[in-house]
Design an enzyme around this catalytic site. Structure first.
Site, mmCIF file in Angstrom:
data_model
loop_
_atom_site.group_PDB
_atom_site.id
_atom_site.type_symbol
_atom_site.label_atom_id
_atom_site.label_comp_id
_atom_site.label_asym_id
_atom_site.label_seq_id
_atom_site.Cartn_x
_atom_site.Cartn_y
_atom_site.Cartn_z
ATOM 1 N N ASP B 41 12.018 -19.238 78.040
ATOM 2 C CA ASP B 41 13.127 -20.183 77.947
ATOM 3 C C ASP B 41 13.959 -19.911 76.700
ATOM 4 O O ASP B 41 15.175 -19.825 76.747
ATOM 5 C CB ASP B 41 12.548 -21.603 77.919
ATOM 6 C CG ASP B 41 13.585 -22.665 77.622
ATOM 7 O OD1 ASP B 41 14.344 -23.004 78.549
ATOM 8 O OD2 ASP B 41 13.652 -23.133 76.480
ATOM 9 N N GLU B 109 11.457 -17.808 83.969
ATOM 10 C CA GLU B 109 11.291 -17.907 82.518
ATOM 11 C C GLU B 109 9.984 -17.266 82.061
ATOM 12 O O GLU B 109 9.944 -16.558 81.059
ATOM 13 C CB GLU B 109 11.337 -19.376 82.082
ATOM 14 C CG GLU B 109 12.722 -19.984 82.207
ATOM 15 C CD GLU B 109 12.769 -21.441 81.747
ATOM 16 O OE1 GLU B 109 13.834 -21.891 81.302
ATOM 17 O OE2 GLU B 109 11.740 -22.142 81.850
#
Lengths: 219, 219
Positions: B41, B109
């Site tokens: 992320d 992610e």
């Protein structure tokens, strides 16, 4: 201060140019540190995330997020910028005294952005390790387990019936900001040293190093 | 799919292990993709930030923040994960059908986190360029100036009295997911090609490429 040679000085100039200076680049775009701050903010977050990921293999996503937000808190960033005394380099139409606290953290972030653009990710990571992680980030303290290494060391010495003393002297070297050096003696032996912009911080640093040096005995 | 050889396959295995699989590593820590997701992320955010910084020299901090949040939106991440069909690799005790939408973005992610750990920042950056920025990020669209490149191309052709047609054919190659290839002809000449998991996306990609190829004439 950087610990390496900058290549493109213009980027660093930008990192210290406040919007009040009203400068523009060749293309007519505003030339100040705000865009670099945007970049530095996210670089810092990524570098700290990776450090926490590696350091705490047992921490889940929620834990890592919480620890990261402690490290990159506004208050902490301001402290970092202040320690490096970044405001002395600012180019601004506003007097240095009328800035709020946040200018310190903003300059710190902008400087990280500049390092990334000038020398790339690895240099930026090394700078963050040297200036943020090594002196300030430790899991025990972040978790609230240890509030002060100094108290921890003192209590341990008292319990173990050991004599201790801190020897502090001013040691500003060539720097414009006042610095203090500290030696921590336990039973008349130098166990650890510290150096920082305040007596308290230098003592804390020396205590932290003593904590790590004596960890097996202390815990 | 990665475009390079992974070195440490275990990291990628972890990136596709759902918590429901209840796996643990040698140290007894939970072994699933959630920590890698945390890492990926922030990597994505940094890489997109740098791209926007470079692409839009006139954009201030607020503009850059807004554009970044469009690119890294939950919806967009899910779309990316779905396009790469990441869920086919998941190791989980839950049936694939009962996952919500977010699993796609989460896996994307986690994969970025794995690439960073396995091959470092540069590889991660290259992967994001190839899989996110090149096919999906363009400033005109993010700014809402161009909603659909296809409509833009069609309108332009009509205005300029040019004949156009899209030739679409199924082209799944060795991939398990259906793919479509598109050729965009203007006045019987192939101007651009596109390839994606839906007819609509492939047409949009070809139109976007035509837009850039013909930019001088079009604007």
């Amino acid at each position: 201060m950087l610990g390496f040679n900058p290549k493109d000085l213009d980027i660093y100039r930008k990192a210290f140019t406040h919007r009040s200076a009203n400068k523009r680049d060749k293309e007519g775009n505003p030339m100040n540190y705000e865009r670099l701050e945007f970049l530095g903010d996210t670089m810092l977050s990524t570098i700290i995330s990776y450090h926490l990921y590696r350091q705490v293999p047992s921490g889940d996503e929620g834990y890592l997020t919480k620890m990261r937000s402690k490290v990159v808190s506004r208050e902490h960033l301001n402290e970092l910028g202040k320690d490096l005394n970044l405001i002395t380099y600012i180019d601004s139409k506003i007097s240095k005294d009328s800035f709020g606290e946040n200018v310190h953290g903003n300059l710190f972030e902008a400087l990280l952005g500049a390092i990334y653009l000038d020398r790339g990710y690895k240099y930026c990571e090394r700078f963050v390790f040297r200036k943020v992680i090594e002196p300030y980030v430790d899991i025990e303290r972040l978790e609230g387990k240890i509030i002060s290494y100094k108290s921890f060391v003192i209590e341990w010495c008292q319990k173990e019936k050991k004599a201790f003393r801190f020897e502090v002297y001013e040691d500003s070297g060539n720097e414009s900001v006042k610095h203090f050096s500290v030696k921590l003696f336990i039973d008349d032996k130098v166990i650890a040293k510290g150096r920082a912009t305040s007596k308290k911080k230098a003592e804390e640093q020396a205590s932290k190093r003593a904590f790590y040096a004596l960890q097996d005995k202390m815990s």
